[in-house]
Design an enzyme around this catalytic site. Structure first.
Site, PDB file in Angstrom:
ATOM      1  CG  HIS A 101      -1.822   1.108   1.259  1.00  0.00           C
ATOM      2  ND1 HIS A 101      -2.684   1.718   0.315  1.00  0.00           N
ATOM      3  CD2 HIS A 101      -1.829   2.322   2.203  1.00  0.00           C
ATOM      4  CE1 HIS A 101      -3.169   2.993   0.869  1.00  0.00           C
ATOM      5  NE2 HIS A 101      -2.452   3.207   2.027  1.00  0.00           N
ATOM      6  CG  HIS A 125       1.067   7.142   4.162  1.00  0.00           C
ATOM      7  ND1 HIS A 125       1.455   6.407   2.995  1.00  0.00           N
ATOM      8  CD2 HIS A 125      -0.278   6.557   4.230  1.00  0.00           C
ATOM      9  CE1 HIS A 125       0.653   5.480   2.652  1.00  0.00           C
ATOM     10  NE2 HIS A 125      -0.476   5.734   3.576  1.00  0.00           N
ATOM     11  CD  GLU A 129      -3.523   5.805  10.414  1.00  0.00           C
ATOM     12  OE1 GLU A 129      -4.443   4.874  10.195  1.00  0.00           O
ATOM     13  OE2 GLU A 129      -3.440   6.581  10.060  1.00  0.00           O
ATOM     14  CG  ASP A 130      -1.804   1.300  10.460  1.00  0.00           C
ATOM     15  OD1 ASP A 130      -2.481   1.418  11.323  1.00  0.00           O
ATOM     16  OD2 ASP A 130      -1.889   1.521   9.282  1.00  0.00           O
ATOM     17  CG  ASP A 190      -4.031   6.759   2.083  1.00  0.00           C
ATOM     18  OD1 ASP A 190      -3.731   5.810   2.440  1.00  0.00           O
ATOM     19  OD2 ASP A 190      -5.167   7.068   2.411  1.00  0.00           O
ATOM     20  CG  ASP A 309     -20.342  14.775 -28.937  1.00  0.00           C
ATOM     21  OD1 ASP A 309     -19.811  15.815 -29.049  1.00  0.00           O
ATOM     22  OD2 ASP A 309     -21.399  14.592 -29.458  1.00  0.00           O
TER      23      ASP A 309
END
Length: 726
Positions: A101, A125, A129-130, A190, A309
């Site tokens: 990720h 990043h 947090e993890d 992200d 178009d």
């Protein structure tokens, strides 16, 4: 960002990208989905080689940022090693290693040309947090800038914030973005990767994430100018929330791509024209993405789209002047559709976007939309603020690549972001902030209003379409917007509820001494969060207030006789009627050098009226014979009376301030009257005694200088005001 929000890659049902046929046609847009899994999961090399998983990232970064030297590459290597080791053992819901990720997010940013600091923070990043990695550790090993970016995108814990965690996380992220827009760049990349891999989520969670993406992230991508991310996010949200309509639209695009494209023939003709004119340019067909085609269908009322178009022509040149040269050839050699012309080079969009837009028809009647821009404009149009690099770097670091010239635009505090940060500080709770944020971002078009406040206060203010004068007051003056007592729009007095249009000139009439708060009716006129939150906060803090302006609660002032300025003077006007007394009429209060006439009334007195007085007209029409009257030479010691009217915006102390202004001219007030306010407007009437008729002009100027007063003039009485003594 966390494992709970990230899901497996490559679900076929959400592969909303262009077909191979589309990619072969013309210019290949930044296709951020085609990052091979092998590049993410490749094996490690020898001791002196970078890990195989990061080799592709390094290759892309060097291609987009040729100035990235060995130190930058070593920094990325160290960031990858820390991210991979700290996330080791963690997996995504798909079962893939979690490191895929942050690598995918970083590759998205690298493809868009992000600089090394952004890529380093992107790799890291999710670590704070993890994992067990701390922000202090990130700062110690990679510096304050990287730590700031990582902290900016780190989510707040639900255990601490409960249901408010998501809105408070966005509030935190926006505050960080206010100092460094790279925070939001990482968040957008992200969210893009998480949207690409949304398939294993429960349907209800997919819908929730897609709606937040639609309401918050896509508008932010638009405002930051990151068109490449915005377009793909739109298609992914479209596929998630409206799968059937998305499938029909994709089928139309595929069917069109399988047949010869008429735009290719128009492109060939344009290349020939520009080649003959000696203009070096790249001309390519730029296919529309799914949401763009769907919007065009809705605009056409569901009518069948023509072959031209499904895309537009993109012309890229070297310099700004070349753009206008291309435009000249287009409008000379093809038939221009004038209504479709827009110049976003001379007047760039609020998100830094620059291009010329036009539409032309060829000899076969095929109408093609054409975008004309420089190569640098194209990079900024695709990558927005990401293409501008470090917002805190000097001009040398921000010089355009490939030897191009161009002026760097500082994205650190774009106007819309500054306004957003201003009102969010006043949001009392998470729910108010979240609702106001969505409402603010839902305004997909802005207007520019020119403010005429005098001196440094003049300038321009950008507001969402549909905004009114109340919104402008708070946008210009912040919380001091409460002191707005009126407005002039394009030079004319207008109600505070007036809706503004693009290009309007606005003068806000402010009362520095105002102590009252906003009228509760202002909430009906305000649409911006900054205005609505400020008004609501004031009304909440003043529950005893009725919500009406103080002047509305003030009863009308009845005419009150006041002492005259001095004793009566000899007659100020003379007539040839024998033994007749002369009196100036109270209905029009003439003073020299007014043009006047007289009429004999009861008791043989000659009443002197201004010639334009309605009484003069009425009495002449009734057959009354006028008598000549002349102003007497010299200036008597008093006796010149005049009635002046002041139209003003209702506010407290207005009567006192006007009375003080009159007294400041050494002029006595004979009587005064105030009519009840009507829609914030009030009419004051003063009969004054002048020491000299020439003092009238100075008096009226002094009254006009009182805050809130917008007009002062001599009395213009109605016929019904005829002198009763007649």
């Amino acid at each position: 960002m966390s494992a709970d929000n990230a899901v497996n890659a490559g679900r076929p049902a959400l592969d909303v990208g262009r077909s191979a046929v589309e990619r072969k046609r013309g210019l290949r847009r930044l296709d951020l989905r085609l990052l091979g899994r092998a590049a993410l999961l490749g094996g490690s090399g020898g001791r002196d080689r970078l890990p195989g998983a990061i080799e592709h990232l390094i290759k892309v970064h060097r291609a987009r940022q040729p100035a990235a030297g060995p130190e930058a590459i070593e920094r990325l290597r160290r960031a990858y090693v820390l991210a991979e080791s700290s996330h080791r053992g963690q997996t995504r819901k798909s079962g893939e290693p979690f490191i895929t990720h942050p690598l995918a997010v970083t590759l998205i940013l690298a493809e868009l040309g992000a600089e090394t600091t952004t890529l380093t923070a992107s790799l890291l990043h999710d670590t704070v947090e993890d994992t067990e990695v701390t922000l202090a550790q990130v700062e110690r090993e990679f510096g304050k800038a990287v730590a700031y970016l990582v902290d900016g995108v780190t989510k707040l814990e639900k255990v601490d914030y409960g249901a408010a965690a998501e809105p408070e996380t966005f509030r935190k992220m926006l505050l960080a973005t206010g100092s460094d827009v790279r925070v939001m760049s990482i968040k957008l990349a992200d969210r893009l990767h998480n949207m690409r891999t949304l398939g294993v989520m429960r349907p209800d969670k997919q819908a929730r994430i897609a709606k937040v993406t639609r309401d918050v992230l896509i508008p932010l991508a638009e405002r930051l100018g990151v068109q490449a991310l915005k377009s793909e996010l739109e298609d992914l949200v479209f596929a998630t929330l409206h799968p059937e309509e998305h499938a029909r639209t994709r089928a139309m695009i595929e069917a069109h791509a399988a047949s010869p494209d008429p735009l290719a023939a128009v492109a060939d003709s344009l290349r020939a024209v520009l080649r003959e004119a000696g203009i070096a340019a790249d001309v390519a067909v730029r296919p529309r993405h799914a949401v763009s085609v769907h919007r065009l269908l809705l605009k056409r009322g569901g009518a069948r789209l023509g072959g031209c178009d499904f895309g537009r022509l993109l012309v890229r040149v070297g310099e700004d002047a070349d753009c206008y040269a291309v435009l000249g050839e287009l409008h000379t050699c093809f038939t221009p559709v004038i209504a479709e012309f827009k110049d976003f080079i001379a007047a760039p969009k609020f998100n830094l976007y620059q291009s010329l837009h036009t539409a032309v028809a060829d000899e076969q009647g095929r109408i093609a939309e054409v975008l004309v821009r420089t190569h640098r404009m194209h990079r900024v149009a695709e990558a927005g603020v990401i293409a501008l690099g470090d917002p805190h770097a000097g001009a040398e670091a921000a010089a355009p690549a490939e030897g191009e010239s161009g002026v760097r635009v500082d994205p650190t505090q774009p106007g819309w972001l500054a306004r957003l940060l201003e009102w969010q500080r006043a949001a009392p709770d998470a729910d108010t902030f979240w609702s106001a944020l969505r409402d603010d971002l839902a305004q997909d078009r802005e207007i520019t209003v020119f403010t005429d406040q005098g001196g440094d206060a003049s300038g321009t203010v950008r507001l969402p379409a549909g905004a009114g004068c109340v919104d402008a007051a708070y946008a210009v003056h912040g919380a001091f917007g409460h002191a707005c007592v009126g407005v002039r729009v394009n030079g004319r007095l207008a109600p505070l509820g007036t809706r503004l249009r693009d290009g309007d000139t606005l003068q806000l009439l402010m009362d520095d001494s105002a102590t009252s708060g906003p009228d509760k009716d202002w909430l009906e006129h305000a649409i911006t969060p900054a205005a609505r939150i400020a008004i609501t906060r004031w009304l909440t803090q003043h529950p005893d207030a009725t919500g009406q302006d103080q002047p509305r609660r003030t009863p009308a002032v009845r005419p009150v006789p006041l002492p005259a300025a001095g004793p009566a003077a000899e007659p100020v006007a003379v007539t040839d009627v024998p033994d007749a007394a002369v009196r100036l009429a109270r209905c029009c209060t003439p003073v020299p050098p007014d043009l006047v006439t007289g009429f004999v009334i009861r008791g043989g007195t000659v009443a002197v009226h201004r010639t334009e007085c309605p009484t003069t007209v009425r009495m002449t029409a009734a057959g009354r014979e006028p008598v000549p009257v002349l102003w007497r030479d010299g200036s008597p010691a008093g006796g010149y009376r005049a009635t002046v009217l002041a139209e003003a915006l209702s506010r407290p102390r207005l009567l006192a301030d006007l009375t003080e202004a009159i007294a400041g001219q050494d002029i006595g007030i004979v009587s005064a009257a105030v009519e009840p306010p009507q829609e914030h407007r009030v009419l004051h009437s003063y009969t004054v005694e002048l020491p000299d008729p020439r003092a009238l002009g100075a008096l009226m100027r002094a009254m006009r200088s009182v805050p809130g007063v917008y007009d002062v003039y001599r009395a213009r009485p109605a016929v019904a005001w005829a002198d009763r003594e007649e």
